[in-house]
Design an enzyme around this catalytic site. Structure first.
Site, PDB file in Angstrom:
ATOM      1  N   GLN A 328       0.808  -1.215   0.000  1.00 27.01           N
ATOM      2  CA  GLN A 328       0.000   0.000   0.000  1.00 27.01           C
ATOM      3  C   GLN A 328       0.845   1.272   0.000  1.00 27.01           C
ATOM      4  O   GLN A 328       0.329   2.343  -0.303  1.00 27.01           O
ATOM      5  CB  GLN A 328      -0.918   0.018   1.230  1.00 27.01           C
ATOM      6  CG  GLN A 328      -2.045  -0.984   1.174  1.00 27.01           C
ATOM      7  CD  GLN A 328      -2.837  -1.036   2.470  1.00 27.01           C
ATOM      8  OE1 GLN A 328      -2.416  -0.488   3.502  1.00 27.01           O
ATOM      9  NE2 GLN A 328      -3.994  -1.687   2.442  1.00 27.01           N
ATOM     10  N   ASN A 329       2.134   1.158   0.338  1.00 25.80           N
ATOM     11  CA  ASN A 329       2.927   2.364   0.573  1.00 25.80           C
ATOM     12  C   ASN A 329       4.192   2.499  -0.259  1.00 25.80           C
ATOM     13  O   ASN A 329       4.776   3.584  -0.282  1.00 25.80           O
ATOM     14  CB  ASN A 329       3.311   2.441   2.058  1.00 25.80           C
ATOM     15  CG  ASN A 329       2.120   2.715   2.944  1.00 25.80           C
ATOM     16  OD1 ASN A 329       1.689   3.841   3.109  1.00 25.80           O
ATOM     17  ND2 ASN A 329       1.556   1.657   3.522  1.00 25.80           N
ATOM     18  N   ILE A 332       2.810   4.585  -4.414  1.00 27.80           N
ATOM     19  CA  ILE A 332       1.562   5.292  -4.162  1.00 27.80           C
ATOM     20  C   ILE A 332       0.740   5.528  -5.436  1.00 27.80           C
ATOM     21  O   ILE A 332      -0.490   5.382  -5.410  1.00 27.80           O
ATOM     22  CB  ILE A 332       1.832   6.624  -3.434  1.00 27.80           C
ATOM     23  CG1 ILE A 332       2.390   6.346  -2.037  1.00 27.80           C
ATOM     24  CG2 ILE A 332       0.569   7.479  -3.330  1.00 27.80           C
ATOM     25  CD1 ILE A 332       1.468   5.581  -1.134  1.00 27.80           C
ATOM     26  N   PRO A 333       1.333   5.911  -6.586  1.00 31.16           N
ATOM     27  CA  PRO A 333       0.506   6.102  -7.789  1.00 31.16           C
ATOM     28  C   PRO A 333      -0.300   4.858  -8.165  1.00 31.16           C
ATOM     29  O   PRO A 333      -1.490   4.962  -8.488  1.00 31.16           O
ATOM     30  CB  PRO A 333       1.534   6.461  -8.868  1.00 31.16           C
ATOM     31  CG  PRO A 333       2.655   7.104  -8.123  1.00 31.16           C
ATOM     32  CD  PRO A 333       2.731   6.343  -6.828  1.00 31.16           C
ATOM     33  N   HIS A 335      -1.045   2.334  -6.110  1.00 31.90           N
ATOM     34  CA  HIS A 335      -1.986   2.068  -5.022  1.00 31.90           C
ATOM     35  C   HIS A 335      -3.236   2.944  -5.144  1.00 31.90           C
ATOM     36  O   HIS A 335      -4.367   2.459  -4.977  1.00 31.90           O
ATOM     37  CB  HIS A 335      -1.313   2.318  -3.672  1.00 31.90           C
ATOM     38  CG  HIS A 335      -2.254   2.239  -2.509  1.00 31.90           C
ATOM     39  ND1 HIS A 335      -2.890   1.068  -2.138  1.00 31.90           N
ATOM     40  CD2 HIS A 335      -2.702   3.194  -1.641  1.00 31.90           C
ATOM     41  CE1 HIS A 335      -3.669   1.298  -1.097  1.00 31.90           C
ATOM     42  NE2 HIS A 335      -3.579   2.577  -0.776  1.00 31.90           N
ATOM     43  N   HIS A 368       2.656  -7.889 -13.877  1.00 36.99           N
ATOM     44  CA  HIS A 368       4.042  -8.290 -13.639  1.00 36.99           C
ATOM     45  C   HIS A 368       4.480  -9.344 -14.652  1.00 36.99           C
ATOM     46  O   HIS A 368       5.580  -9.255 -15.221  1.00 36.99           O
ATOM     47  CB  HIS A 368       4.202  -8.836 -12.216  1.00 36.99           C
ATOM     48  CG  HIS A 368       4.428  -7.780 -11.178  1.00 36.99           C
ATOM     49  ND1 HIS A 368       3.417  -6.984 -10.699  1.00 36.99           N
ATOM     50  CD2 HIS A 368       5.550  -7.378 -10.521  1.00 36.99           C
ATOM     51  CE1 HIS A 368       3.897  -6.142  -9.800  1.00 36.99           C
ATOM     52  NE2 HIS A 368       5.188  -6.358  -9.677  1.00 36.99           N
TER      53      HIS A 368
END
Length: 439
Positions: A328-329, A332-333, A335, A368
């Site tokens: 989550q951190n 950020i974009p 997330h 991925h």
């Protein structure tokens, strides 16, 4: 007598009830010297490894070889051509939104055009990379990375404009900041506020395309001016770290990977483990450098150049005590995009939190694998499996580990998991493309 005994105590007594500093009951927390010692030991140990590498292999850094990773033929630039062609999809998305705003397209027709446009955005470059032998793996990964970013951006562009039309239909008096005109304090004097459909311009679209975000807004927060000193520092960092990344990859990573092929072929478990641990240190160091280069230097450079105000590209992922907190951190974009355009819409449709989180990980696993398998022209699902394995890992860490133990588990998964996937892909690529030649 009392005063005399106090003086005697002051002179001769040197003990009192207290805890050792390293005991948890002491409450002592200033370990700055220990941290400095760890840094010094890390530098010295890696300096020894670097010197050993130089003595064993010599200088392996070759700038010309880097160019060959992107181009097989200096007169043929298929990856660059693919990136240029991506403008077609951008223009189609803008044209579709303009037609929808005027009522020339129905919502159903607009959805169909967007769906086809986004689907072709993923399949067309993948087909070109798979069919054209002149596309190198690195060039293909670069082109597919650009198309993936544009796919996420145009999906957000479609969604936000749809929300604007829906709110306009019910004649909402005030739209939320992320959808329409923000309150005046978000802007500096003289800046123009845009309301739907005034945002449907070439300039607005390409500002969003180049902005360091995946989530579209009609009015982005803007910084007051471009700070040249800040811009030049970020530019210097970009050039410096890309040189270091390339040099360390050639000098440190590649020799270890090449020496790992034989143990992998022989399925020598002890030697494979030793090679994995040897690869873990340089791979992790390069990953940390890449993180700083991309998420701090490059994205801040772009943001400063465009006066883009929201600079929160990452949070304190290094303090993660759970796998979920890390994902989550650290980006950020991505997330924000997943939360806004995928996770919350699934919740609104009645899906549970567990199902929605699993769907987010599945989407991430797909991209991925898409960005690795297609450029390498082989499908082994190592990246996909690695991402999906985060789900049980997140459950285990969240259920059984807390605090520093959880943080250690997150670091171990990063340090060991990545080089394992690297070895698997390199081994399979070697077997597919070079094993027959060796025989």
């Amino acid at each position: 007598m009392t005063g005399e005994s106090t003086q005697v105590n002051a002179l001769y007594l040197c003990h009192k009830t207290q805890q050792s500093l390293l005991s948890s009951a002491s409450g002592y927390s200033n370990y700055r010297g220990v941290l400095n010692w760890c840094v010094v030991m890390l530098v010295l140990s890696n300096a020894r490894l670097f010197l050993e590498n130089l003595l064993k292999y010599g200088v392996l850094v070759d700038p010309v070889q880097v160019v060959s990773l992107f181009l097989k033929d200096p007169y043929s630039w298929p990856a660059a051509c693919l990136v240029i062609v991506s403008n077609v999809f951008i223009v189609v998305a803008l044209y579709t939104e303009r037609q929808l705003s005027k009522g020339s397209f129905s919502e159903r027709v607009g959805f169909l055009v967007h769906f086809v446009n986004l689907a072709v955005m993923l399949t067309f470059p993948a087909a070109v990379v798979l069919v054209l032998p002149s596309v190198t793996p690195v060039g293909g990964a670069f082109a597919l990375g650009i198309y993936t970013i544009l796919f996420l951006k145009l999906y957000s562009y479609k969604d936000v404009n749809l929300w604007c039309r829906e709110l306009s239909t019910v004649k909402a008096r005030k739209l939320v900041r992320s959808l329409s005109c923000p309150t005046p304090h978000h802007f500096h004097r003289g800046e123009h506020k845009v309301c739907y459909p005034g945002n449907l311009t070439i300039r607005d679209m390409y500002y969003f395309v180049f902005a360091p975000t995946l989530c579209y807004e009609l009015n982005f927060p803007r910084s007051p001016e471009i700070r040249m000193s800040f811009l030049l520092r970020r530019l210097f960092e970009m050039f410096f770290f890309i040189q270091v990344l390339v040099g360390l990859t050639q000098q440190w990573m590649i020799p270890i990977i090449q020496s790992s092929m034989k143990p992998l072929e022989d399925m020598d478990l002890s030697r494979m483990t030793e090679r994995l641990l040897r690869l873990a240190v340089p791979n992790h160091l390069l990953w940390l450098m890449f993180f700083y280069w991309f998420f701090h230097s490059s994205m801040n450079f772009t943001a400063e150049l465009l006066r883009f105000g929201d600079r929160q590209f990452y949070k304190d992922w290094w303090n993660s005590e759970s796998v979920t907190y890390f994902w989550q951190n650290w980006n950020i974009p991505v997330h924000k995009w997943c939360l806004r355009h995928f996770y919350k819409p699934l919740l609104r449709k009645g899906f549970s939190k567990i199902a929605s989180q699993s769907a987010v990980f599945f989407l991430s696993a797909f991209f991925h694998e898409y960005l690795v398998s297609v450029p390498l022209r082989m499908f082994r699902l190592w990246a996909f499996t690695g991402m999906m394995a985060q789900l049980p890992l997140a459950w285990f860490v969240g259920r059984f580990l807390r605090g520093n133990y959880g943080n250690a588990a997150v670091w171990i998964s990063i340090i060991i998991g990545q080089p394992f996937a690297v070895l698997m892909y390199v081994h399979d690529y070697y077997v597919m493309h070079y094993k027959q030649e060796d025989v």
